[in-house]
Design an enzyme around this catalytic site. Structure first.
Site, mmCIF file in Angstrom:
data_model
loop_
_atom_site.group_PDB
_atom_site.id
_atom_site.type_symbol
_atom_site.label_atom_id
_atom_site.label_comp_id
_atom_site.label_asym_id
_atom_site.label_seq_id
_atom_site.Cartn_x
_atom_site.Cartn_y
_atom_site.Cartn_z
ATOM 1 N N GLU A 47 33.171 57.332 -51.447
ATOM 2 C CA GLU A 47 32.637 57.957 -50.244
ATOM 3 C C GLU A 47 32.601 56.973 -49.077
ATOM 4 O O GLU A 47 33.032 57.284 -47.959
ATOM 5 C CB GLU A 47 31.221 58.488 -50.484
ATOM 6 C CG GLU A 47 31.107 59.508 -51.575
ATOM 7 C CD GLU A 47 30.731 58.909 -52.932
ATOM 8 O OE1 GLU A 47 31.347 57.893 -53.354
ATOM 9 O OE2 GLU A 47 29.827 59.458 -53.584
ATOM 10 N N CYS A 77 25.362 56.279 -50.821
ATOM 11 C CA CYS A 77 26.404 57.110 -50.223
ATOM 12 C C CYS A 77 25.813 58.300 -49.475
ATOM 13 O O CYS A 77 26.293 58.662 -48.399
ATOM 14 C CB CYS A 77 27.387 57.566 -51.295
ATOM 15 S SG CYS A 77 28.372 56.198 -51.952
#
Length: 150
Positions: A47, A77
């Site tokens: 991510e 994330c």
């Protein structure tokens, strides 16, 4: 999500946990997979790498768009997704040990977070969970001939 699964396969082939991510913004796609082992970097999650690639290419940190990821994001994330002003998150399987988009904690729904992200969970969850289970089963010794799972 199918493309993200293929990216996760690339991560596994390189010895990293199989997680793939694609950030789509205005018809452009920014792809990444986990590279923690390859980079020796604890922040090299799929991510974050996709967010960084998009920010560099677009020259901005307010990214918007839709992020597709094969596994529920962790707290780090999820925080970065909110900070980047991603509009929508679509993920595959939940992470019962560290998921931060609804399973263990929900960073993205917290009133303390200043940006709301629309979350769609469970897209191709069976396939993404199977991919992770296979990766960890290959790395964990079986106990008394019983598969240790993952």
């Amino acid at each position: 999500m199918t493309r993200a699964i293929a990216l996760a396969d690339d991560a596994a082939a390189a010895g990293d946990v199989p997680v793939g991510a694609i950030l789509e913004i205005d018809g452009r796609a920014f792809e990444a997979h986990n590279e923690k082992e390859a980079r020796r970097d604890p922040t090299a999650h799929a991510e974050l790498l996709a967010l960084r690639a998009a920010a560099a290419a677009l020259g901005r940190w307010r990214l918007g768009g839709t992020l597709y990821v094969t596994k529920e994001p962790c707290a780090m994330c999820a925080g970065a997704i909110a900070a980047a002003r991603v509009e929508r998150l679509v993920y595959g399987c939940s992470d019962p040990k560290g998921g931060a988009a609804g399973s263990v904690i929900d960073v993205l729904a917290s009133r303390a977070v200043n940006h709301r992200v629309e979350v769609t969970a469970g897209t191709l969850a069976d396939a993404t969970a199977a991919q992770l289970r296979a990766f960890f089963a290959d790395r964990r010794p079986a106990a008394d001939g019983v598969d240790a799972g993952g």
